[in-house]
Enzyme design. Structure first.
Site, PDB file in Angstrom:
ATOM      1  N   ILE A   6      11.940  -0.784   0.709  1.00  0.00           N
ATOM      2  CA  ILE A   6      12.211  -0.820  -0.729  1.00  0.00           C
ATOM      3  C   ILE A   6      13.311   0.176  -1.081  1.00  0.00           C
ATOM      4  O   ILE A   6      14.227  -0.133  -1.862  1.00  0.00           O
ATOM      5  CB  ILE A   6      10.933  -0.510  -1.527  1.00  0.00           C
ATOM      6  CG1 ILE A   6       9.872  -1.595  -1.273  1.00  0.00           C
ATOM      7  CG2 ILE A   6      11.231  -0.424  -3.027  1.00  0.00           C
ATOM      8  CD1 ILE A   6       8.524  -1.308  -1.926  1.00  0.00           C
ATOM      9  N   ASP A  15      14.717  11.375   3.669  1.00  0.00           N
ATOM     10  CA  ASP A  15      13.859  10.521   4.483  1.00  0.00           C
ATOM     11  C   ASP A  15      13.647  11.205   5.830  1.00  0.00           C
ATOM     12  O   ASP A  15      14.597  11.744   6.408  1.00  0.00           O
ATOM     13  CB  ASP A  15      14.504   9.143   4.677  1.00  0.00           C
ATOM     14  CG  ASP A  15      13.507   8.065   5.054  1.00  0.00           C
ATOM     15  OD1 ASP A  15      12.780   8.243   6.054  1.00  0.00           O
ATOM     16  OD2 ASP A  15      13.467   7.024   4.369  1.00  0.00           O
ATOM     17  N   GLY A  28      11.554   4.675   7.902  1.00  0.00           N
ATOM     18  CA  GLY A  28      12.883   4.195   7.535  1.00  0.00           C
ATOM     19  C   GLY A  28      13.855   4.231   8.701  1.00  0.00           C
ATOM     20  O   GLY A  28      13.571   4.811   9.751  1.00  0.00           O
ATOM     21  N   SER A  58       0.282   1.999  -6.192  1.00  0.00           N
ATOM     22  CA  SER A  58      -0.068   0.788  -5.442  1.00  0.00           C
ATOM     23  C   SER A  58      -1.221   0.053  -6.109  1.00  0.00           C
ATOM     24  O   SER A  58      -2.083   0.672  -6.768  1.00  0.00           O
ATOM     25  CB  SER A  58      -0.471   1.174  -4.016  1.00  0.00           C
ATOM     26  OG  SER A  58      -1.076   0.085  -3.348  1.00  0.00           O
ATOM     27  N   TYR A  89      -5.677   5.918   1.579  1.00  0.00           N
ATOM     28  CA  TYR A  89      -4.395   5.572   0.946  1.00  0.00           C
ATOM     29  C   TYR A  89      -4.587   5.319  -0.542  1.00  0.00           C
ATOM     30  O   TYR A  89      -3.843   5.847  -1.386  1.00  0.00           O
ATOM     31  CB  TYR A  89      -3.804   4.337   1.625  1.00  0.00           C
ATOM     32  CG  TYR A  89      -2.586   3.779   0.917  1.00  0.00           C
ATOM     33  CD1 TYR A  89      -1.350   4.414   1.013  1.00  0.00           C
ATOM     34  CD2 TYR A  89      -2.675   2.632   0.147  1.00  0.00           C
ATOM     35  CE1 TYR A  89      -0.230   3.922   0.358  1.00  0.00           C
ATOM     36  CE2 TYR A  89      -1.565   2.119  -0.510  1.00  0.00           C
ATOM     37  CZ  TYR A  89      -0.346   2.768  -0.404  1.00  0.00           C
ATOM     38  OH  TYR A  89       0.748   2.278  -1.062  1.00  0.00           O
ATOM     39  N   VAL A 109       4.963  -6.629  -2.099  1.00  0.00           N
ATOM     40  CA  VAL A 109       6.423  -6.658  -2.119  1.00  0.00           C
ATOM     41  C   VAL A 109       6.939  -7.278  -0.815  1.00  0.00           C
ATOM     42  O   VAL A 109       6.427  -6.983   0.264  1.00  0.00           O
ATOM     43  CB  VAL A 109       6.994  -5.240  -2.288  1.00  0.00           C
ATOM     44  CG1 VAL A 109       8.506  -5.295  -2.467  1.00  0.00           C
ATOM     45  CG2 VAL A 109       6.328  -4.527  -3.471  1.00  0.00           C
ATOM     46  N   ASN A 167      -6.206 -15.626   8.244  1.00  0.00           N
ATOM     47  CA  ASN A 167      -7.601 -15.191   8.222  1.00  0.00           C
ATOM     48  C   ASN A 167      -8.331 -15.878   7.066  1.00  0.00           C
ATOM     49  O   ASN A 167      -7.947 -15.731   5.906  1.00  0.00           O
ATOM     50  CB  ASN A 167      -7.682 -13.674   8.059  1.00  0.00           C
ATOM     51  CG  ASN A 167      -7.048 -12.942   9.222  1.00  0.00           C
ATOM     52  OD1 ASN A 167      -7.299 -13.262  10.379  1.00  0.00           O
ATOM     53  ND2 ASN A 167      -6.208 -11.954   8.929  1.00  0.00           N
ATOM     54  N   ARG A 216      -2.510 -13.817  -3.466  1.00  0.00           N
ATOM     55  CA  ARG A 216      -1.881 -12.517  -3.678  1.00  0.00           C
ATOM     56  C   ARG A 216      -0.703 -12.695  -4.646  1.00  0.00           C
ATOM     57  O   ARG A 216      -0.172 -13.794  -4.804  1.00  0.00           O
ATOM     58  CB  ARG A 216      -1.363 -11.924  -2.357  1.00  0.00           C
ATOM     59  CG  ARG A 216      -2.456 -11.592  -1.340  1.00  0.00           C
ATOM     60  CD  ARG A 216      -3.306 -10.431  -1.784  1.00  0.00           C
ATOM     61  NE  ARG A 216      -4.325 -10.063  -0.800  1.00  0.00           N
ATOM     62  CZ  ARG A 216      -5.560 -10.540  -0.795  1.00  0.00           C
ATOM     63  NH1 ARG A 216      -5.949 -11.435  -1.695  1.00  0.00           N
ATOM     64  NH2 ARG A 216      -6.426 -10.126   0.117  1.00  0.00           N
ATOM     65  N   ARG A 236     -11.349 -11.662   7.342  1.00  0.00           N
ATOM     66  CA  ARG A 236     -11.423 -10.247   7.708  1.00  0.00           C
ATOM     67  C   ARG A 236     -12.414  -9.540   6.803  1.00  0.00           C
ATOM     68  O   ARG A 236     -12.363  -9.716   5.581  1.00  0.00           O
ATOM     69  CB  ARG A 236     -10.049  -9.581   7.575  1.00  0.00           C
ATOM     70  CG  ARG A 236      -9.168  -9.717   8.772  1.00  0.00           C
ATOM     71  CD  ARG A 236      -7.973  -8.814   8.685  1.00  0.00           C
ATOM     72  NE  ARG A 236      -7.342  -8.777   7.359  1.00  0.00           N
ATOM     73  CZ  ARG A 236      -6.139  -8.277   7.134  1.00  0.00           C
ATOM     74  NH1 ARG A 236      -5.439  -7.775   8.117  1.00  0.00           N
ATOM     75  NH2 ARG A 236      -5.630  -8.281   5.922  1.00  0.00           N
TER      76      ARG A 236
END
Length: 339
Positions: free
Chosen positions: A28, A47, A52, A144, A168, A198, A229, A236, A302
């Site tokens: 991104i 970075d 990356g 997120s 996360y 994304v 799965n 989504r 899953r």
């Protein structure tokens, strides 16, 4: 009447600002860099190259030049956001910060929760402290859809979140709380964006935790089977990376004070099933490469997979003027071509 994004383009062209993009050599981030260079902006990238690649920045500069922008590369600084002094140093003289550097994998966070906390929580706090000290105009950060956790709702609305299901998700929720605190307590103008699924060119197709679209394209182009799965009816909200860039730049430059200290969903606002996704990708890969793509192979669901996920994008449209320019099909056409 021009859109908010078209107006922004006119405002920025010929009015160079200095932007810091953390994680700018990533998927991104490199698209953000490309757009800023295309519009004649000054860009510095921080970075650590754990995810990356410098090649992404070269591709971004080339694409920007082809689009009428400047040929110059972004200024690259190799460093880690967990290094407080590095953050303080690199942010000097910046007008805007787009903070994308993070451990971006839910499975990796499950294996390394301590590292996830160090990078996503401590690292983001370092950036917030540096941004406050440098008095930047705006601090935009990536959150997120993972923060919605165990909440059951087909369309996710910002004000309703559940319990986090991974380190996360927890780290991103903490980022949102701390960013809002820095706005309320210190006046640092922060805006958070909750990304959904994304996709686009430069997304890494390799590794055990690669996103589904680059994985599928890689398999299809090689004539290998694609595995789904479950029954393929899981949905989504797939959002093309250039629309995510739009949201980031609108968030960085909005003058709508109601947006400061807030978080926004960023997605297409429409759900796509995995079966629908497969059908479009199969057509695109066969059309662009001539490879005969076999049908999908279905496996067991899953454990823990969310059945349906879609972004309610009412808030981001109303407060930031966000208007997605890409359908899933249009984005997939460019993505397949990019691989």
């Amino acid at each position: 009447m021009p859109s908010a994004y078209q107006s922004l383009k006119s405002d920025l062209k010929g009015n160079a600002q200095h932007w810091l993009v953390t994680g700018g050599a990533g998927f991104i981030g490199s698209h953000v860099v490309e757009r800023l260079l295309r519009w004649g902006q000054r860009v510095t990238v921080l970075d650590d190259l754990s995810a990356g690649r410098k090649e992404n920045l070269q591709l971004a500069a080339t694409a920007a030049a082809e689009g009428g922008g400047t040929l110059r590369m972004a200024h690259f600084v190799e460093g880690d956001i967990t290094d407080e002094q590095k953050c303080l140093h690199v942010i000097q003289g910046m007008d805007y910060v787009i903070h994308l550097a993070a451990m971006g994998s839910v499975p990796t966070s499950m294996e390394k929760p301590d590292q996830c906390h160090d990078t996503n929580v401590t690292g983001t706090l370092n950036m917030l402290l540096a941004a406050k000290k440098a008095a930047v105009k705006r601090f935009v950060f990536a959150s997120s859809s993972a923060v919605y956790g165990d909440i059951v709702a087909d369309a996710k609305v910002e004000r309703n979140i559940g319990r986090p299901l991974s380190p996360y998700a927890a780290s991103k929720h903490v980022n949102e709380i701390e960013a809002q605190c820095f706005f309320m307590a210190y006046g640092l103008q922060t805006v958070g964006l909750r990304f959904f699924n994304v996709f686009g060119p430069r997304q890494n197709p390799n590794g055990a935790y690669a996103a589904v679209i680059p994985q599928w394209i890689s398999a299809m182009k090689a004539g290998r089977n694609v595995f789904i799965n479950g029954d393929g009816e899981n949905t989504r909200d797939f959002c093309f990376v250039r629309d995510v860039v739009q949201a980031l730049l609108l968030a960085a430059t909005t003058e709508n004070e109601a947006a400061y200290g807030e978080v926004f969903n960023v997605g297409l606002g429409k759900a796509t099933s995995l079966n629908e996704l497969f059908a479009v990708l199969q057509t695109e890969v066969q059309s662009q490469t001539g490879v005969e793509v076999p049908g999908p192979v279905f496996r067991e669901f899953r454990p823990g997979d969310i059945r349906h996920s879609c972004a309610d994008v009412t808030k981001v449209k109303e407060l930031l003027g966000f208007e997605p320019e890409y359908t899933v099909a249009k984005g997939l056409k460019e993505t397949v071509a990019g691989y």
